[in-house]
Design a protein around this motif. Structure first.
Motif, short mmCIF file in Angstrom:
data_model
loop_
_atom_site.label_atom_id
_atom_site.label_comp_id
_atom_site.label_asym_id
_atom_site.label_seq_id
_atom_site.Cartn_x
_atom_site.Cartn_y
_atom_site.Cartn_z
N UNK A 164 46.17 53.14 43.46
CA UNK A 164 45.44 54.23 43.87
C UNK A 164 45.83 55.17 42.29
N UNK A 165 46.92 55.13 41.99
CA UNK A 165 47.41 56.01 40.75
C UNK A 165 46.77 55.77 39.66
N UNK A 166 46.10 54.53 39.56
CA UNK A 166 45.45 54.34 38.11
C UNK A 166 43.95 54.57 38.38
N UNK A 167 43.66 54.98 39.36
CA UNK A 167 42.08 55.64 39.63
C UNK A 167 42.17 57.16 39.36
N UNK A 168 41.56 57.65 38.10
CA UNK A 168 41.49 59.07 37.90
C UNK A 168 40.25 59.57 37.81
N UNK A 169 39.38 59.74 38.76
CA UNK A 169 38.07 60.29 38.80
C UNK A 169 38.04 61.75 38.04
N UNK A 170 36.96 61.86 37.84
CA UNK A 170 36.67 63.47 37.45
C UNK A 170 35.70 64.12 38.49
N UNK A 171 36.14 65.34 39.05
CA UNK A 171 35.19 65.98 40.18
C UNK A 171 34.10 66.43 39.56
N UNK A 172 33.00 66.43 40.23
CA UNK A 172 31.75 67.05 39.35
C UNK A 172 30.87 67.64 40.45
N UNK A 223 38.98 65.16 46.84
CA UNK A 223 37.99 64.35 46.09
C UNK A 223 38.88 63.08 45.48
N UNK A 274 36.64 69.78 48.81
CA UNK A 274 36.33 68.83 47.62
C UNK A 274 37.24 68.76 46.54
N UNK A 316 33.37 56.20 43.37
CA UNK A 316 33.16 57.73 42.81
C UNK A 316 31.70 57.92 43.43
#
Lengths: 286, 173
Positions: free
Chosen positions: A15-23, B25, B21, B43
């Protein structure tokens, strides 16, 4: 290390490798799109619902009209039940839920009536009389009323709802009861003998017809004889495939025991042999 | 006047949802990525879940439950994508690779990759129960609520999932 610990570590490591950008703007756009889609779907459902409602109403109109007719037909016998009690006539057995009543003294029966028989039921409704005649006298499998033209004293009947031919049943009213006095299909036009004529065996019949393989069936019946009971039977040829052709035939029959009867001309279905249409004229014997 | 009050109420509600969020998120995308093959889909599923909650925000009476509501929406979305992807995968000649697998593999090590691969091979419910329990640290009751199943079922799915996982990891490669 237990499996649980291994799993927990692996899950967190992955999970720590997943770094999504909130939008958040994207969420709002998606919400708007979803809202539009739901509105469109709702509008679609509403349109389908409205269409279904219209179809239902259109389908119900004839049924409702039919109901009115039934109500009239059903209430008619109940008025007759009050008749005997007030005028102290002989007791009449009546069933309010049906349109038929037993009449012990058929004094009002027309001379040229061929249905119902003198000992049979009577009909307060011309359509019921015609349907009963088609079914029980002619032997049509599942007759339906096509139209009723009472001013012309005609009830048009189909042998089955999907049959192309129509048999026009002529009816007459007498003393509140309806009787069948004859029938005619345009495909079998009997010129002679005319209705009510005095005939004896063999009787000559002439006219024009069109039928499957040109074949027109005939029967001579005496009064009180339903489908299948006849003094004579056979067939002759007329036109076919929609082309009218003349017929001229001699019909021989056994000696009748009653003074009157009918000549029945009819065609059968090529598909199942059932009666499709008929021309019926009353005749006197002797 | 009334209109303005409604707009203000909406804005307040929106603020609550935006805060939710911002706070959750990333963890929700990570949860979805444990169940799905690639981060992009995870995502996408999470954004869709928030969009649904955004529309339903006026009907959510209890803000305390908002997170549980979003989580359920993410899990439902992920489950529906999993079904779709399983069908797609069946028609793919080569097995799908995690889009971040090379990087993730280097970072988390060979063993972690094996565990994640074994987890993704489990039936959907078992996968969900294990991810919610061992990644989010939810209780059986919370998992039951998120998945809409009974606590007893959660226990069974988790137990079977863990047993199957152990078996797979013990087997020689």
């Amino acid at each position: 290390m237990s499996d649980e610990e291994r799993l927990e570590r692996a899950l967190h490591a992955h999970a720590s490798t997943v770094t999504p950008t909130p939008d958040w703007d994207d969420v709002e756009q998606r919400a708007e799109e979803l809202r539009r889609r739901r509105l469109r779907r709702r509008a679609g459902f509403t349109a389908v619902g409205l269409a279904a409602a219209i179809v239902l109403v259109v389908a119900l109109i004839p049924l409702l009209n039919g109901d009115e007719r039934t109500t009239v037909a059903v209430t008619a016998p109940s008025t007759t039940t009050t008749g005997p009690t007030t005028t102290t006539e002989p007791t009449t057995t009546t069933t309010p839920s049906t349109t038929t009543t037993t009449v012990p003294l058929p004094l009002a029966r027309p001379q040229n009536a061929i249905w119902p028989f003198t000992s049979g039921a009577s009909f307060r409704d011309p359509s019921q009389a015609a349907l009963s005649f088609a079914r029980d006298y002619l032997g049509m499998p599942a007759p339906v009323v096509e139209s009723t033209a009472l001013s012309a004293r005609v009830v048009e009947v189909r042998a089955r709802s999907d049959r192309p031919s129509v048999t026009s049943v002529t009816v007459a009213e007498s003393g509140g009861n309806w009787y069948v006095t004859g029938a005619r299909t345009r495909n079998i036009d009997l010129v002679s003998p005319e209705p009510g004529k005095r005939v004896h065996s063999p009787v000559r019949v002439t006219g024009t017809s069109t039928a499957f393989e040109a074949q027109v069936n005939w029967e001579v019946r005496e009064e009180g004889a339903g489908a299948g009971r006849k003094l004579g039977e056979g067939f002759f040829m007329g036109g076919s495939n929609g082309q009218f052709g003349p017929f001229d035939a001699q019909l021989a029959f056994t000696t009748p025991s009653r003074p009157s009867g009918t000549i029945v001309l009819f065609t059968r279905s090529a598909e199942d042999g059932s009666v499709v249409e008929a021309t019926v004229v009353p005749v006197a014997f002797g | 006047m009334m209109m303005q009050a409604m707009v203000e109420a909406n804005e307040a509600a929106d603020e609550g949802l935006v805060a939710l969020y911002r706070e959750h998120y990333v963890s929700l995308v990570r949860l979805a990525s444990l169940l799905l093959h690639d981060v992009g889909t995870a995502e996408d599923v999470t954004q869709d879940a928030f969009a649904k909650v955004h529309l339903a925000w006026g009907r959510i009476r209890d803000p305390e439950k908002a997170l549980a509501y979003v989580r359920s929406a993410v899990l439902n979305g992920a489950r529906s994508r999993m079904r779709h992807l399983q069908v797609v995968d069946r028609h793919r000649p080569e097995p799908r690779r995690d889009t971040q697998s090379a990087e993730a593999g280097a970072l988390s090590g060979e063993e972690h990759r094996e565990v994640i691969a074994a987890l993704r091979a489990l039936p959907v419910r078992q996968r969900e129960c294990l991810a919610l329990r061992y990644y989010l640290g939810l209780s059986e009751a919370e998992i039951a609520e998120a998945l809409g199943i009974s606590a007893g079922s959660v226990k069974t799915h988790a137990h079977r999932g863990l047993a199957a996982l152990g078996k797979t990891l013990e087997a020689p490669a």
